[in-house]
Design a protein around this motif. Structure first.
Motif, PDB file in Angstrom:
ATOM      1  N   UNK A 151       0.834  -1.206   0.000  1.00  0.00           N
ATOM      2  CA  UNK A 151       0.000   0.000   0.000  1.00  0.00           C
ATOM      3  C   UNK A 151       0.869   1.256   0.000  1.00  0.00           C
ATOM      4  N   UNK A 152       2.022   1.182   0.681  1.00  0.00           N
ATOM      5  CA  UNK A 152       2.955   2.309   0.691  1.00  0.00           C
ATOM      6  C   UNK A 152       3.475   2.624  -0.697  1.00  0.00           C
ATOM      7  N   UNK A 153       3.622   1.586  -1.529  1.00  0.00           N
ATOM      8  CA  UNK A 153       4.055   1.807  -2.914  1.00  0.00           C
ATOM      9  C   UNK A 153       3.029   2.648  -3.664  1.00  0.00           C
ATOM     10  N   UNK A 154       1.743   2.425  -3.364  1.00  0.00           N
ATOM     11  CA  UNK A 154       0.694   3.219  -3.991  1.00  0.00           C
ATOM     12  C   UNK A 154       0.762   4.679  -3.573  1.00  0.00           C
ATOM     13  N   UNK A 155       1.091   4.902  -2.291  1.00  0.00           N
ATOM     14  CA  UNK A 155       1.188   6.276  -1.791  1.00  0.00           C
ATOM     15  C   UNK A 155       2.380   7.010  -2.395  1.00  0.00           C
TER      16      UNK A 155
END
Length: 281
Positions: free
Chosen positions: A163-167
């Motif tokens: 999910x951090x990659x999406x941010x």
């Protein structure tokens, strides 16, 4: 000694496959599908002067220190070695084959290969009772201080990284990373099952003595023999139960058919067999 050397070689082959997947497919596309490599890919986007390999080493050292503080010396030597060796392999590959862009323009194809290489490599390492380390430590700490088991905390940790990659890299990369994380677990389980699968035979035959002799003397395996009564005929027969490798299973099936065409045989896959002649506990 020969067994330890073989295990050491196999662990490094597995780590090399993981490293190839990270360097050639994950890093160029920013696929952060969990693990220390995912954390390092995200962190390297903020520290442009530090490549993913050295960043993995920094994160692994930090996680090991945190692990010692919260968990004590709850680490296997193989896992500690794998954590640092993988960082070194990624570092070396990046120096030898520096990639600024992805190999193709097909992100889905790249995602598939970014899953296959690390999944097979990780399965080889896991099969030797080691791991690639890293976020396993975070998962253990969360498991210790919550009611969640280690599997759920590991999934939660990796999901937060994806999910951090999406941010950081945008929703498209985030969605690819979450998809890759989901598929990775499935492929690892599939490969591990393939490594450890055996064939369990249950045989009813009038030639039970010959079959038993063949299993023991030719295949060098054990067998269990017990008496059973047929539901319709009420005849008492010897039933032979044994577990074999794939090659041995083919040999036994061929032998039984050559001496008793009327033999009744059931063959089933066992995902893992533990004991003498198979996998150690």
């Amino acid at each position: 000694m020969k067994k330890h050397i073989m295990h050491f070689i196999l662990i490094n082959v597995g780590l090399l496959m993981v490293g190839i997947g990270i360097c050639f497919f994950k890093i160029p596309n920013n696929f952060a599908t969990g693990g220390v490599s995912g954390l390092a890919i995200i962190a390297s986007s903020f520290f442009k002067d530090i490549d993913v390999g050295p960043m993995m080493l920094i994160i692994n050292v930090a996680l090991l220190i945190v692990g010692f503080i919260f968990l004590g010396q709850d680490f296997g030597s193989k896992t500690m070695y794998s954590s640092f060796a993988l960082s070194g392999i990624v570092w070396a590959i990046q120096k030898i084959f520096p990639l600024k862009h992805s190999l193709t323009d097909d992100m889905m194809l790249e995602l598939i290969f970014s899953i296959i290489f690390p999944a097979i490599g990780s399965a080889i390492v896991f099969n030797l009772n080691a791991s690639t380390g890293g976020t396993d430590i975070v998962a253990k700490i969360l498991s210790k201080h919550t009611n969640l088991n280690i599997g759920k905390t590991l999934l939660l940790t990796d999901f937060l990284i994806a999910a951090g990659a999406g941010a950081v890299f945008g929703i498209k990369i985030g969605m690819y990373s979450v998809l890759g994380l989901s598929l990775k677990a499935f492929v690892i389980d599939l490969v591990l099952e393939g490594f450890n699968v055996s064939k369990q035979f249950v045989i009813i035959s009038s030639k039970s003595d010959e079959i038993k002799e063949y299993i023991v003397t030719q295949l060098h395996r054990g067998a269990t023999i017990y008496k059973a009564e047929g539901a319709f005929s009420h005849n008492t027969e010897n039933v032979i139960s044994t577990v074999l490798s794939r090659k041995q299973a083919i040999k036994l099936r061929t032998y039984i058919r050559s001496i008793d065409n009327s033999a009744f045989i059931t063959i089933s896959n066992t995902s893992e067999t533990i004991g003498k002649g198979f996998r150690s506990i």
